[in-house]
Enzyme design. Structure first.
Site, PDB file in Angstrom:
ATOM      1  N   TYR A   1      53.872  48.538  36.034  1.00 48.90           N
ATOM      2  CA  TYR A   1      52.752  49.334  36.526  1.00 48.90           C
ATOM      3  C   TYR A   1      53.185  50.205  37.705  1.00 48.90           C
ATOM      4  CZ  TYR A   1      50.239  45.507  34.183  1.00 48.90           C
ATOM      5  OH  TYR A   1      49.804  44.575  33.289  1.00 48.90           O
TER       6      TYR A   1
ATOM      7  N   GLU B   1      32.440  31.039  40.916  1.00 51.59           N
ATOM      8  CA  GLU B   1      31.914  31.923  39.875  1.00 51.59           C
ATOM      9  C   GLU B   1      30.760  32.798  40.350  1.00 51.59           C
ATOM     10  OE1 GLU B   1      31.200  29.853  36.243  1.00 51.59           O
ATOM     11  OE2 GLU B   1      33.311  29.347  35.963  1.00 51.59           O
TER      12      GLU B   1
END
Length: 228
Positions: free
Chosen positions: A117, A191
């Protein structure tokens, strides 16, 4: 986030018996010298004002036998940079250093260098918009500017094509023991960060939709005024 490149080096020596090293070309010795000298590319070749990391993650050679000099040794690792010129320089120097050190010990090598990347470039205008809308929506205490990080991120490809900005959503929680980094066996996330991430993107969308609506209203008003 940095440009993330990877290299693999296979050193070809000459195997032999541990009691007669003079009849062999020990790839472990060659690889050890190479592993140490590659670090000088960061400490002595790179400009100290530039950010750069070279890490060797694997060094493999030999077998279970404790009296055998192997034929080959294998190294692999990663290079992290932000500036294209340094990125190209380190690729060139890794190949040159590997070849010359191996030649000094009558060994040979094969170097494979893979560009991963590119570096993430956050466009200033878009970054300022995100900072402003997040501050207005969630409060100044929830928004902070992070320093450069040497991890890689494929979102860089999008930012090469379109202006934008990459941001993090904090997913740790010390009270729940969620404090371990990526690649750690105990890595986990709170979460609730997923909900915050959704709210963040909705806030961005809301800002741009409001801006488009305002522009459309102004345009319509201008047309009506001109018609009169």
């Amino acid at each position: 986030m940095a440009a993330a490149d990877f290299f693999e080096i296979t050193i070809q020596g000459k195997g032999g018996h541990g009691s007669s090293p003079h009849t062999s070309i020990d790839p472990i010795v060659v690889g050890s010298h190479l592993a140490n000298q590659l670090q000088t590319l960061i400490s002595r070749t790179k400009n100290p004002m530039q950010a750069g990391v070279l890490t060797i993650s694997t060094f493999q050679a030999g077998s279970e036998a404790n009296n055998v000099i192997p034929d080959t040794a294998y190294l692999k690792g990663t290079v992290r940079t932000f500036e294209p010129t340094l990125r190209s320089l380190l690729e060139e120097k890794i190949k040159t250093m590997a070849e010359h050190i191996c030649a000094a010990y009558d060994a040979t090598c094969t170097v494979t260098y893979t560009k991963g990347y590119p570096a993430v470039y956050n466009h200033p205008a878009e970054t300022e918009v995100i900072k402003t809308v997040f501050t207005d929506k969630f409060g100044a205490e929830t928004v902070e500017t992070t320093p450069l990080r040497m991890g890689g991120e494929d979102f860089a490809y999008y930012l090469e094509k379109k202006p934008g900005s990459f941001f993090f959503v904090n997913s740790g929680n010390a009270e729940k023991g969620i404090v371990y980094p990526h690649h750690h066996p105990k890595f986990d996330i709170d979460e609730r960060a997923l909900l915050m991430g959704g709210k963040a993107f909705l806030t961005i969308a809301e800002h741009y939709l409001a801006a488009q609506t305002e522009t459309a209203i102004k345009h319509k008003t201008a047309i009506e005024a001109a018609a009169e």
